[in-house]
Design an enzyme around this catalytic site. Structure first.
Site, mmCIF file in Angstrom:
data_model
loop_
_atom_site.group_PDB
_atom_site.id
_atom_site.type_symbol
_atom_site.label_atom_id
_atom_site.label_comp_id
_atom_site.label_asym_id
_atom_site.label_seq_id
_atom_site.Cartn_x
_atom_site.Cartn_y
_atom_site.Cartn_z
ATOM 1 C CD GLU A 105 -2.966 -1.239 2.206
ATOM 2 O OE1 GLU A 105 -2.443 -1.399 3.329
ATOM 3 O OE2 GLU A 105 -4.195 -1.225 2.016
ATOM 4 C CD GLU A 125 -3.236 -6.664 3.629
ATOM 5 O OE1 GLU A 125 -3.071 -7.453 2.669
ATOM 6 O OE2 GLU A 125 -2.751 -5.519 3.659
HETATM 7 C C1 3H9 Z 1 -1.609 -5.230 6.927
HETATM 8 O O1 3H9 Z 1 -0.629 -4.865 6.355
HETATM 9 C C2 3H9 Z 1 -2.843 -4.399 7.088
HETATM 10 C C3 3H9 Z 1 -2.849 -3.174 6.219
HETATM 11 O O2 3H9 Z 1 -3.418 -3.446 4.977
HETATM 12 C C4 3H9 Z 1 -3.725 -2.088 6.803
HETATM 13 C C5 3H9 Z 1 -3.337 -1.485 8.066
HETATM 14 C C6 3H9 Z 1 -4.185 -0.339 8.481
HETATM 15 N N1 3H9 Z 1 3.997 -7.727 11.852
HETATM 16 O O3 3H9 Z 1 7.576 -15.365 8.877
HETATM 17 P P1 3H9 Z 1 8.943 -15.149 9.436
HETATM 18 C C7 3H9 Z 1 7.523 -11.414 12.391
HETATM 19 S S1 3H9 Z 1 -1.690 -6.750 7.662
HETATM 20 C C8 3H9 Z 1 4.664 -8.112 12.950
HETATM 21 O O4 3H9 Z 1 9.470 -16.176 10.338
HETATM 22 P P2 3H9 Z 1 10.038 -15.345 6.780
HETATM 23 C C9 3H9 Z 1 7.234 -12.886 12.591
HETATM 24 O O5 3H9 Z 1 6.260 -13.080 13.583
HETATM 25 C C10 3H9 Z 1 -0.088 -7.448 7.409
HETATM 26 N N2 3H9 Z 1 5.556 -9.135 12.942
HETATM 27 O O6 3H9 Z 1 10.017 -14.854 8.290
HETATM 28 C C11 3H9 Z 1 8.602 -13.400 12.984
HETATM 29 O O7 3H9 Z 1 8.813 -13.052 14.340
HETATM 30 P P3 3H9 Z 1 9.649 -14.006 15.299
HETATM 31 C C12 3H9 Z 1 0.105 -7.932 6.045
HETATM 32 C C13 3H9 Z 1 5.774 -9.753 11.780
HETATM 33 O O8 3H9 Z 1 11.254 -14.793 6.188
HETATM 34 C C14 3H9 Z 1 9.554 -12.556 12.145
HETATM 35 O O9 3H9 Z 1 8.805 -11.391 11.776
HETATM 36 N N3 3H9 Z 1 1.354 -8.618 5.938
HETATM 37 C C15 3H9 Z 1 5.104 -9.401 10.613
HETATM 38 O O10 3H9 Z 1 9.762 -16.807 6.700
HETATM 39 C C16 3H9 Z 1 10.023 -13.249 10.882
HETATM 40 O O11 3H9 Z 1 8.907 -13.736 10.175
HETATM 41 C C17 3H9 Z 1 1.483 -9.922 6.187
HETATM 42 O O12 3H9 Z 1 0.520 -10.607 6.460
HETATM 43 C C18 3H9 Z 1 4.190 -8.334 10.671
HETATM 44 N N4 3H9 Z 1 3.514 -7.909 9.587
HETATM 45 O O13 3H9 Z 1 8.766 -14.654 6.103
HETATM 46 C C19 3H9 Z 1 2.858 -10.497 6.085
HETATM 47 N N5 3H9 Z 1 5.518 -10.213 9.606
HETATM 48 O O14 3H9 Z 1 11.007 -14.086 14.699
HETATM 49 C C20 3H9 Z 1 3.107 -11.442 7.214
HETATM 50 C C21 3H9 Z 1 6.435 -11.032 10.145
HETATM 51 O O15 3H9 Z 1 9.540 -13.345 16.621
HETATM 52 N N6 3H9 Z 1 4.440 -11.947 7.199
HETATM 53 N N7 3H9 Z 1 6.582 -10.771 11.449
HETATM 54 O O16 3H9 Z 1 8.920 -15.345 15.260
HETATM 55 C C22 3H9 Z 1 4.868 -12.931 6.381
HETATM 56 O O17 3H9 Z 1 4.136 -13.437 5.547
HETATM 57 C C23 3H9 Z 1 6.259 -13.418 6.557
HETATM 58 O O18 3H9 Z 1 6.673 -13.087 7.850
HETATM 59 C C24 3H9 Z 1 7.289 -12.858 5.555
HETATM 60 C C25 3H9 Z 1 8.709 -13.287 5.983
HETATM 61 C C26 3H9 Z 1 6.972 -13.395 4.169
HETATM 62 C C27 3H9 Z 1 7.237 -11.353 5.542
#
Ligand code: 3H9
Length: 703
Positions: A105, A125
């Site tokens: 975004e 999301e």
């Molecule tokens: C959004 O954006 C809403 C908006 O549209 C509107 C808002 C108003 N936040 O998965 P990993 C942490 S909703 C906080 O093991 P990888 C995760 O918990 C969001 N923490 O790594 C982990 O912590 P820990 C939309 C986050 O390389 C560490 O980072 N976005 C977030 O296998 C490493 O993560 C998503 O849904 C976050 N957003 O994969 C993306 N993301 O080490 C969600 C990650 O303490 N994330 N963490 O266990 C993912 O899909 C994967 O984490 C990503 C990396 C592909 C980014």
């Protein structure tokens, strides 16, 4: 405030770097930092254009999910993005890693986007029970058109950079160094005085859908089956529809309303719980991330049956050469033929290229020579579920395998320690319980024996990651986590039928709760003979005072093994998988009820749900107390990925928390009074309930 956004000048371009490890999530500090850095860039007379990029391994991966549920601290993300879009100087997003959710975004608020070829963009999301809430549903359709935008927003899958480029999400693929390339791109945009592309101000791409509003209904119908029970996919469609029917600002407001509606829903809480639970499961307190692992270059599988073949495919799919050992040429040929058939079916559906199919098939080598396992770094035993046979295999493995090789058993019920005792190296022995079909199901229970070495656990975990599994560590007990809990679920389903429900009614209640199928349809699919054999093998261990329904055994005695024999709890027309209620089963059930002196009655749907699902919770509590599972959320991960528990309900332990453990405990205690010892409440459940706590509050047994 933490310094998580930096500004510096590179020639005539101002560079804004988001530096908020691990994934540059848009925490309040990042949002405020972006506003400040943008202001600095605009005030910087030497900067003709601005670049936004992410430090470390990724661009911004989204909003900070950990902030959800807490009061929002300004600036709001919409405001930040609005300021970027309104910038009088061109702003260019430079994408690498994963530009997801709020990250994409932000990029869409920029005037141009450059990306390295390995980057991915997307709106995940929906997988968290949400929708893009900072303009994504309004800007993406304005940029690429409604139908491709719906695909991306409603399905939530990441889009690789080249495809994003073809769709028009990314303007330029940046070769080589991202920062240098993006700065050059930005300088060019400024020098050429290219127009500032404000996506929010354009709407040509919406015209097609405006004149054909049926597109939304068609899309809705298309996802109905797959998205059954979920709220967010349908809210995503509504939000995109608002882009078409409302002016931009009103569309943004509608999007925010729908976002908040999703955010406050129990579904989103459950799906966010699942997201963190999957990540938490990979953390083993006494096996830190830096535990040495053995590099797995080659693998072997003992047994070419359904499980063995499926497991071998897992290795081949990850590019690991695998040798499959069988005792007879006939069994080997049969097993390898099934593997080839599975690959061919995937290729036919267009999900695997013919070349890739060949490559994978070539990585699987069959042999009758046990010595062939000598060099394998990991051997997975997948032979008949019989302790004697397994111990023989492990004694042979012990004599044959190289020192340090991982010796894994795919047993689903047997004692891993006893299997390990057949070797002189129990530290190398571990359980890897794959779920059937092993090439499809993502769950892997890694079973730790009493003497399994930490290196063995770390290696198995690393291997699980490599072959794309969601894995959970389980302690060694009968049935480990998943199947041990399932026993009570199946038992109650059978009792309910004896007491007066029908298999179809029980299955409908469980299906309506959100499982893909109920216990009877599932048993017919899996084959009733498997459980029958296990029960016969353990008959001597069954306490005499515990009632068991004899119906499943009787079905098997009649050769009704489920779908594969055309009859089980249901009957099946030839070539069909549709369960048809069978009066013969009804008669068998009625006779069994009579023998046991049961008066049959109408059983309500609510009772069916409670009696099937509470045993999962109660046994789950015991499993936690015994330290067989490390945490309640691990149990949830197992049920979400191995048993079809609906993700939007978070898993059995999370679900119990949402009901309140006091209620769950009291109802279980009441069943204990009326139905006997099977329902003895788990002491942990009782303690938590009495203390007004949830499973979420459970911090381990300290064992
Ligand atoms: C959004 O954006 C809403 C908006 O549209 C509107 C808002 C108003 N936040 O998965 P990993 C942490 S909703 C906080 O093991 P990888 C995760 O918990 C969001 N923490 O790594 C982990 O912590 P820990 C939309 C986050 O390389 C560490 O980072 N976005 C977030 O296998 C490493 O993560 C998503 O849904 C976050 N957003 O994969 C993306 N993301 O080490 C969600 C990650 O303490 N994330 N963490 O266990 C993912 O899909 C994967 O984490 C990503 C990396 C592909 C980014």
């Amino acid at each position: 405030m933490a310094d998580v956004v930096h500004y510096e000048r590179d020639g005539a371009v101002g560079v804004i770097t988001v530096d908020n490890p691990p994934v540059n999530a848009l925490s309040v500090e990042v949002r405020a930092g972006l506003v400040d850095a943008l202001a600095r860039g605009l005030a910087d007379a030497g900067a003709a254009a601005l670049v936004i990029l992410g430090a470390g391994r990724t661009f911004i991966a989204g909003a900070d999910i950990r902030e959800f549920g807490k009061p929002l601290t300004p600036p709001d993300l919409n405001e930040v993005i609005g300021r970027i879009e309104a910038s009088p100087k061109p702003v260019i997003a430079a994408l690498h890693g994963t530009a997801l959710g709020g990250g994409l975004e932000v990029a869409l608020g920029c005037h141009y986007r450059g990306a390295v070829v390995s980057a991915q963009v997307g709106f995940p999301e929906v997988k968290l029970g949400l929708l893009p809430g900072a303009g994504g549903t309004q800007r993406l359709p304005r940029l690429i058109g409604v139908e491709p935008a719906l695909e991306i927003i409603v399905r939530g899958d990441p889009v690789p950079a080249l495809k994003a480029h073809a769709l028009g999400i990314v303007d330029e693929i940046v070769p080589g160094d991202l920062r240098a390339g993006a700065v050059e791109f930005a300088a060019r945009v400024a020098a050429e005085k290219r127009p500032l592309r404000k996506i929010g101000a354009s709407d040509e791409k919406l015209l097609a859908a405006r004149s054909n509003p049926a597109v939304f209904e068609t899309f809705r119908t298309g996802i109905e089956r797959q998205a059954r029970g979920y709220l967010a996919p349908f809210k995503c469609i509504e939000a995109v529809q608002a882009a078409v029917t409302l002016p931009f600002d009103a569309g943004l407001r509608r999007e925010r309303e729908l976002f908040v509606e999703c955010l406050l829903s129990p579904q989103s809480r459950a799906q966010i719980h699942a997201f963190f639970a999957e990540r938490e499961a990979t953390k083993i307190p006494d096996v830190p991330k830096d535990t040495p692992v053995r590099l797995i270059k080659t693998a072997a599988v003992i047994g070419a049956g359904t499980m063995g073949g499926g497991i071998a495919m897992n290795f081949a799919n990850a590019g690991i050469p695998v040798t499959v050992v069988e005792a007879t040429a006939e069994a080997l040929d049969r097993g390898l033929a099934v593997v080839r058939k599975n690959y061919a079916a995937t290729a036919e559906k267009g999900r695997l290229s013919p070349a890739e199919m060949e490559r994978r098939t070539a990585l699987i080598r069959g042999t009758l020579d046990f010595q062939a396992v000598a060099d394998a770094d990991v051997v997975v035993e997948a032979v008949f579920e019989d302790m004697g046979v397994k111990k023989e295999v492990f004694a042979k493995l012990d004599r044959t395998c190289t020192a340090g090789a991982i010796l894994a058993t795919n047993t689903s019920t047997l004692d891993v320690d006893e299997i390990a005792s057949a070797t002189a190296r129990p530290g190398s022995v571990i359980g890897t319980h794959f779920f059937s079909p092993a090439n499809v199901m993502r769950l892997l229970e890694i079973v730790r024996g009493a003497r399994t070495a930490k290196e063995t656990i770390a290696t198995a975990a690393e291997l699980a990651r490599r072959i794309g599994k969601v894995w959970v560590l389980a302690g060694n007990c009968d049935g480990f986590i998943g199947n041990r809990m399932l026993a009570g679920y199946l038992r109650e389903a059978e009792f309910l039928v004896e007491e007066g429900a029908t298999p179809a009614q029980v299955d409908r209640v469980i299906y309506d709760f959100g499982f893909p199928m109920g216990p009877f349809a599932m048993s017919d699919l899996a084959g009733l003979d498997v459980g029958w054999r296990i029960r016969k093998g353990k008959a001597h261990r069954r306490p005499k005072d515990l009632r068991d329904s004899p119906v499943a055994d009787r079905l098997c005695e009649q050769g009704r093994f489920g779908q594969k024999t055309g009859a089980g709890w249901y009957r099946y027309e030839k070539g069909s998988r549709t369960p048809i209620p069978d009066p013969e089963v009804e008669a068998l059930v009625a006779a069994s009820a009579k023998e046991q002196g049961l008066t049959r009655r109408a059983v309500g749907d609510e009772e069916i749900l409670a009696r099937c699902l509470y045993p999962l919770v109660n046994e789950g509590a015991r499993i936690l107390e015994e330290g067989i599972a490390l945490r309640p959320s691990d149990i949830d991960v197992i049920y979400l990925h191995g048993y079809g528990f609906p993700r939007y309900r978070g898993g059995p332990m999370f679900w119990a928390d949402t009901l309140g453990l006091k209620r769950v405990y009291e109802e279980i205690a009441a069943y204990h009074r009326t139905h006997g010892r099977h329902w003895q409440p788990a002491p942990l459940l009782r303690t938590l309930a009495e203390q007004g706590q949830s499973f979420r509050d459970f911090k381990g047994t300290g064992a």
